[in-house]
Write a protein that holds these residues in place. Sequence first.
Motif, PDB file in Angstrom:
ATOM      1  N   ILE A  78     -13.942 -20.320  11.446  1.00 30.50           N
ATOM      2  CA  ILE A  78     -12.811 -20.644  10.572  1.00 30.50           C
ATOM      3  C   ILE A  78     -11.695 -21.400  11.296  1.00 30.50           C
ATOM      4  N   VAL A  79     -11.685 -21.346  12.624  1.00 35.65           N
ATOM      5  CA  VAL A  79     -10.719 -22.103  13.422  1.00 35.65           C
ATOM      6  C   VAL A  79     -11.440 -22.692  14.618  1.00 35.65           C
ATOM      7  N   GLY A  80     -11.156 -23.954  14.921  1.00 36.72           N
ATOM      8  CA  GLY A  80     -11.728 -24.592  16.108  1.00 36.72           C
ATOM      9  C   GLY A  80     -10.671 -25.404  16.821  1.00 36.72           C
ATOM     10  N   VAL A  81     -10.528 -25.189  18.119  1.00 37.80           N
ATOM     11  CA  VAL A  81      -9.564 -25.932  18.930  1.00 37.80           C
ATOM     12  C   VAL A  81     -10.258 -26.433  20.190  1.00 37.80           C
ATOM     13  N   VAL A  82     -10.136 -27.719  20.445  1.00 36.79           N
ATOM     14  CA  VAL A  82     -10.607 -28.315  21.695  1.00 36.79           C
ATOM     15  C   VAL A  82      -9.414 -29.029  22.318  1.00 36.79           C
ATOM     16  N   TYR A  83      -9.078 -28.661  23.554  1.00 34.18           N
ATOM     17  CA  TYR A  83      -7.926 -29.253  24.229  1.00 34.18           C
ATOM     18  C   TYR A  83      -8.373 -29.961  25.495  1.00 34.18           C
ATOM     19  N   ASP A  84      -8.052 -31.250  25.575  1.00 30.89           N
ATOM     20  CA  ASP A  84      -8.337 -32.073  26.749  1.00 30.89           C
ATOM     21  C   ASP A  84      -7.043 -32.209  27.541  1.00 30.89           C
TER      22      ASP A  84
ATOM     23  N   VAL B 206     -10.878 -27.283  27.193  1.00 26.85           N
ATOM     24  CA  VAL B 206     -10.909 -25.877  26.810  1.00 26.85           C
ATOM     25  C   VAL B 206     -11.369 -25.836  25.353  1.00 26.85           C
ATOM     26  N   SER B 207     -12.374 -25.013  25.065  1.00 25.88           N
ATOM     27  CA  SER B 207     -12.904 -24.916  23.707  1.00 25.88           C
ATOM     28  C   SER B 207     -12.748 -23.480  23.200  1.00 25.88           C
ATOM     29  N   ILE B 208     -12.059 -23.333  22.067  1.00 26.29           N
ATOM     30  CA  ILE B 208     -11.800 -22.010  21.493  1.00 26.29           C
ATOM     31  C   ILE B 208     -12.122 -22.048  20.002  1.00 26.29           C
TER      32      ILE B 208
ATOM     33  N   MET C 284     -18.242 -33.680  20.949  1.00 29.42           N
ATOM     34  CA  MET C 284     -18.185 -33.351  19.521  1.00 29.42           C
ATOM     35  C   MET C 284     -16.803 -33.647  18.939  1.00 29.42           C
ATOM     36  N   ALA C 285     -15.757 -33.400  19.704  1.00 24.75           N
ATOM     37  CA  ALA C 285     -14.411 -33.772  19.250  1.00 24.75           C
ATOM     38  C   ALA C 285     -14.308 -35.274  19.032  1.00 24.75           C
ATOM     39  N   TYR C 286     -14.986 -36.035  19.879  1.00 28.06           N
ATOM     40  CA  TYR C 286     -14.973 -37.499  19.746  1.00 28.06           C
ATOM     41  C   TYR C 286     -15.763 -37.954  18.521  1.00 28.06           C
TER      42      TYR C 286
ATOM     43  N   ASP D 272     -20.268 -23.732  23.551  1.00 26.93           N
ATOM     44  CA  ASP D 272     -20.240 -25.192  23.665  1.00 26.93           C
ATOM     45  C   ASP D 272     -19.988 -25.847  22.312  1.00 26.93           C
ATOM     46  N   LEU D 273     -20.476 -25.211  21.249  1.00 23.54           N
ATOM     47  CA  LEU D 273     -20.615 -25.874  19.954  1.00 23.54           C
ATOM     48  C   LEU D 273     -19.664 -25.416  18.858  1.00 23.54           C
ATOM     49  N   ALA D 274     -19.220 -24.176  18.887  1.00 22.84           N
ATOM     50  CA  ALA D 274     -18.560 -23.585  17.714  1.00 22.84           C
ATOM     51  C   ALA D 274     -17.312 -24.362  17.289  1.00 22.84           C
ATOM     52  N   ALA D 275     -16.408 -24.635  18.218  1.00 23.56           N
ATOM     53  CA  ALA D 275     -15.171 -25.341  17.860  1.00 23.56           C
ATOM     54  C   ALA D 275     -15.479 -26.773  17.436  1.00 23.56           C
ATOM     55  N   GLY D 276     -16.323 -27.455  18.203  1.00 22.80           N
ATOM     56  CA  GLY D 276     -16.657 -28.842  17.891  1.00 22.80           C
ATOM     57  C   GLY D 276     -17.362 -28.996  16.560  1.00 22.80           C
ATOM     58  N   ALA D 277     -18.209 -28.027  16.212  1.00 27.89           N
ATOM     59  CA  ALA D 277     -18.919 -28.098  14.930  1.00 27.89           C
ATOM     60  C   ALA D 277     -17.932 -28.090  13.767  1.00 27.89           C
TER      61      ALA D 277
END
Length: 284
Positions: free
Chosen positions: A132-138, A121-123, A212-214, A232-237
């Motif tokens: 200003i905030v990025g969260v990626v949850y596996d 999940v990418s937020i 991107m998280a990796y 696809d990119l905002a949180a990972g960036a």
Amino acid sequence: MNDGNNAPIVGGKSFTAVAINCAAKAGEWAMTKLGNYTSLELKYSAHDLVTEVDKGSERLIRKLVATHFPDHSFLGEEGVEPGPEASAKALEEARDSEYLWIVDPIDGTTNFVHGFPFFCVSIALAYRGEVIVGVVYDPARDELFVAEKGKGAYVHGKRMSVSSEQTLRESLVATGFPADHRYALPLNIKGIGEIAPRVRNLRTAGSAALHMAYVAAGRLSGFWEIGLNSWDLAAGALLIQESGGLVTDTKGGSYSLDVRNVVATNGHMHTELLDALEQAGAHE
């Protein structure tokens, strides 16, 4: 993760805490549906899938965000018509919002459909066009990657930093196989042909946000792909930038929400990767 008291807040509510809560709830619900979805539809191509789980996950996140921040705008993958033109139009219509939540409810739907445990999940939350905030949850690994602008990026509560590889030859690099078979896929395959012999090895695991998280966590040296979207990119960036890495478009231009062709690395071998893509004619 840093002290919640220092997180970006509005009206006493932490943006980051809400993003984490949304990602966790959506991810936990998706895991209960793994291998148990009931409907599967093709979107833009045979590589571009959607299930009722994607749609339900996005509804859940949208509802939670609206509960806390009813005046904020929301851009989710499943609320946009398939195809690059529709994606660009949706972003253009939303990008001037003061606060914009940018959400991919399941990044890696094909993996999810096949029970291959590499999806997330990418937020992201953008303020006046800047993330200003990025969260990626596996959810398969119960790994939460969190970044706040100017405050670092964290996984398992520990600060992340990018890897130290200096050259392509010693790098582990990831890419993907885009859903757009007419333009992006042929271009990316050209890039793979050029990059694969130059790197230690190449990975194509099927989730841009998790790749991107990796990179942010130092598990990959870099990632590139043609034809991605803001969700696809905002949180990972932000994760990568706050971990000391570099994110640009494939011509070396600064990252913004408009970027669709991305190169994201530890920063050390960034120019070498850009040059290789340019030599292959695989950068635009």
